[in-house]
Design a protein around this motif. Sequence first.
Motif, PDB file in Angstrom:
ATOM      1  N   VAL A   1       0.840  -1.193   0.000  1.00  0.00           N
ATOM      2  CA  VAL A   1       0.000   0.000   0.000  1.00  0.00           C
ATOM      3  C   VAL A   1       0.880   1.250   0.000  1.00  0.00           C
ATOM      4  O   VAL A   1       1.898   1.320   0.688  1.00  0.00           O
ATOM      5  CB  VAL A   1      -0.936  -0.007   1.222  1.00  0.00           C
ATOM      6  N   LEU A   2       0.467   2.239  -0.793  1.00  0.00           N
ATOM      7  CA  LEU A   2       1.158   3.532  -0.867  1.00  0.00           C
ATOM      8  C   LEU A   2       2.661   3.353  -1.112  1.00  0.00           C
ATOM      9  O   LEU A   2       3.500   4.011  -0.494  1.00  0.00           O
ATOM     10  CB  LEU A   2       0.924   4.333   0.429  1.00  0.00           C
TER      11      LEU A   2
ATOM     12  N   GLY B   1       2.798  16.202   6.371  1.00  0.00           N
ATOM     13  CA  GLY B   1       1.601  15.871   5.617  1.00  0.00           C
ATOM     14  C   GLY B   1       0.985  14.525   5.939  1.00  0.00           C
ATOM     15  O   GLY B   1       1.551  13.694   6.655  1.00  0.00           O
ATOM     16  N   ARG B   2      -0.193  14.362   5.382  1.00  0.00           N
ATOM     17  CA  ARG B   2      -1.015  13.160   5.565  1.00  0.00           C
ATOM     18  C   ARG B   2      -1.518  12.749   4.182  1.00  0.00           C
ATOM     19  O   ARG B   2      -2.021  13.580   3.433  1.00  0.00           O
ATOM     20  CB  ARG B   2      -2.180  13.485   6.498  1.00  0.00           C
ATOM     21  N   VAL B   3      -1.378  11.458   3.850  1.00  0.00           N
ATOM     22  CA  VAL B   3      -1.726  10.980   2.508  1.00  0.00           C
ATOM     23  C   VAL B   3      -2.623   9.755   2.631  1.00  0.00           C
ATOM     24  O   VAL B   3      -2.385   8.877   3.470  1.00  0.00           O
ATOM     25  CB  VAL B   3      -0.456  10.607   1.704  1.00  0.00           C
ATOM     26  N   LYS B   4      -3.635   9.693   1.768  1.00  0.00           N
ATOM     27  CA  LYS B   4      -4.480   8.500   1.675  1.00  0.00           C
ATOM     28  C   LYS B   4      -4.386   7.947   0.250  1.00  0.00           C
ATOM     29  O   LYS B   4      -4.118   8.694  -0.689  1.00  0.00           O
ATOM     30  CB  LYS B   4      -5.935   8.842   2.023  1.00  0.00           C
TER      31      LYS B   4
ATOM     32  N   VAL C   1       4.837   6.780   8.480  1.00  0.00           N
ATOM     33  CA  VAL C   1       4.061   5.720   9.131  1.00  0.00           C
ATOM     34  C   VAL C   1       2.747   5.520   8.393  1.00  0.00           C
ATOM     35  O   VAL C   1       1.996   6.474   8.183  1.00  0.00           O
ATOM     36  CB  VAL C   1       3.776   6.053  10.612  1.00  0.00           C
ATOM     37  N   ILE C   2       2.483   4.272   8.014  1.00  0.00           N
ATOM     38  CA  ILE C   2       1.214   3.903   7.370  1.00  0.00           C
ATOM     39  C   ILE C   2       0.421   3.062   8.355  1.00  0.00           C
ATOM     40  O   ILE C   2       0.882   2.014   8.809  1.00  0.00           O
ATOM     41  CB  ILE C   2       1.457   3.101   6.080  1.00  0.00           C
TER      42      ILE C   2
ATOM     43  N   ARG D   1      -8.111  -3.486   0.279  1.00  0.00           N
ATOM     44  CA  ARG D   1      -7.531  -3.441   1.623  1.00  0.00           C
ATOM     45  C   ARG D   1      -6.808  -2.131   1.888  1.00  0.00           C
ATOM     46  O   ARG D   1      -6.455  -1.819   3.025  1.00  0.00           O
ATOM     47  CB  ARG D   1      -6.572  -4.613   1.822  1.00  0.00           C
ATOM     48  N   ALA D   2      -6.586  -1.344   0.835  1.00  0.00           N
ATOM     49  CA  ALA D   2      -5.903  -0.059   1.007  1.00  0.00           C
ATOM     50  C   ALA D   2      -6.854   1.045   1.456  1.00  0.00           C
ATOM     51  O   ALA D   2      -6.393   2.133   1.838  1.00  0.00           O
ATOM     52  CB  ALA D   2      -5.242   0.351  -0.309  1.00  0.00           C
TER      53      ALA D   2
END
Length: 313
Positions: free
Chosen positions: A10-11, A285-288, A241-242, A299-300
């Motif tokens: 993911v990401l 920042g924050r990323v989705k 961190v994810i 699942r992501a």
Amino acid sequence: METEMQHRTVLLDEAVDALLWRLDGVYVDGTFGRGGHSRKILNRLGPQGRLIAFDKDPQAIAEASKIDDPRFAIVHESFAAMREVLARLGVNAVAGVLLDLGVSSPQVDDPARGFSFRFDGPLDMRMDPSRGESAADWLARVSQDELTEVIRNYGEERFAVQIAKALIARRADADRLGPLVSTRELAEIVAGAVKTREKGQNPATRTFQAIRIHVNQELAELPIALGAALDVLEYGGKLVVISFHSLEDRIVKRFMQAHAKPPVIDRRVPLRASDIPRPKMILRGRVKPGDAETTANPRARSAIMRVAERAAP
């Protein structure tokens, strides 16, 4: 990157882009998993760069052993041991730390690991099956009060009391039925105790999450790892961190925000400008995941990536 069990990192690009800021640095992948992030980092690192990865799962360690690269090392430990392991390896500071939390698809999709209610398998749930107490062993001895607290706090389950009562009642009948050792039976007991559930969600989802978190001490180890990462990051170093559920993300968010604020000082004490304490972190920042990624990999959908930078004094 995908394995034979269709694991999708993911990401992937977003995390590596946020992490790498100098290609000759030492980096930490705190959760190797099946190596998607680690391989991407190694592809981007320069010849003087170095990557040290951690994982508790012996299957992840076996996957990591396939990487033949002198810049890479794998450590069979929790990321909570990061500070001590790096010191043992002679690493005083690192350019970045990546933590991809939660369980990987191969872990969830392997019935023998006991993580999923979708398959019938042994009730284990340990990230490292060679260490610690399995879910079955814990359920065989836990008190009803502690079980209720774990299911409520780690699963955010409003039927925690009813589920705990049902599981303790099942244990009381172990002489006739045998011990509770199967994921399918655990899921059935939970389903019988849960009166209603959100559309599309299995009644056992929250309870399985709660027991897994407790067995692996995930929320206890995360603040330790975050503190260790802050200690070992060089100035300008990145913490990426994810997380995949609100309990994890709340810990990460509060940690980063707390260290991005100036320390409280007694303004009655005269200080030179150079003596005033500075924030230790800068929020970056924050990323989705985007629509294309969540469509290809459902699942992501719950993933949130937070990025912070170690501030210079």
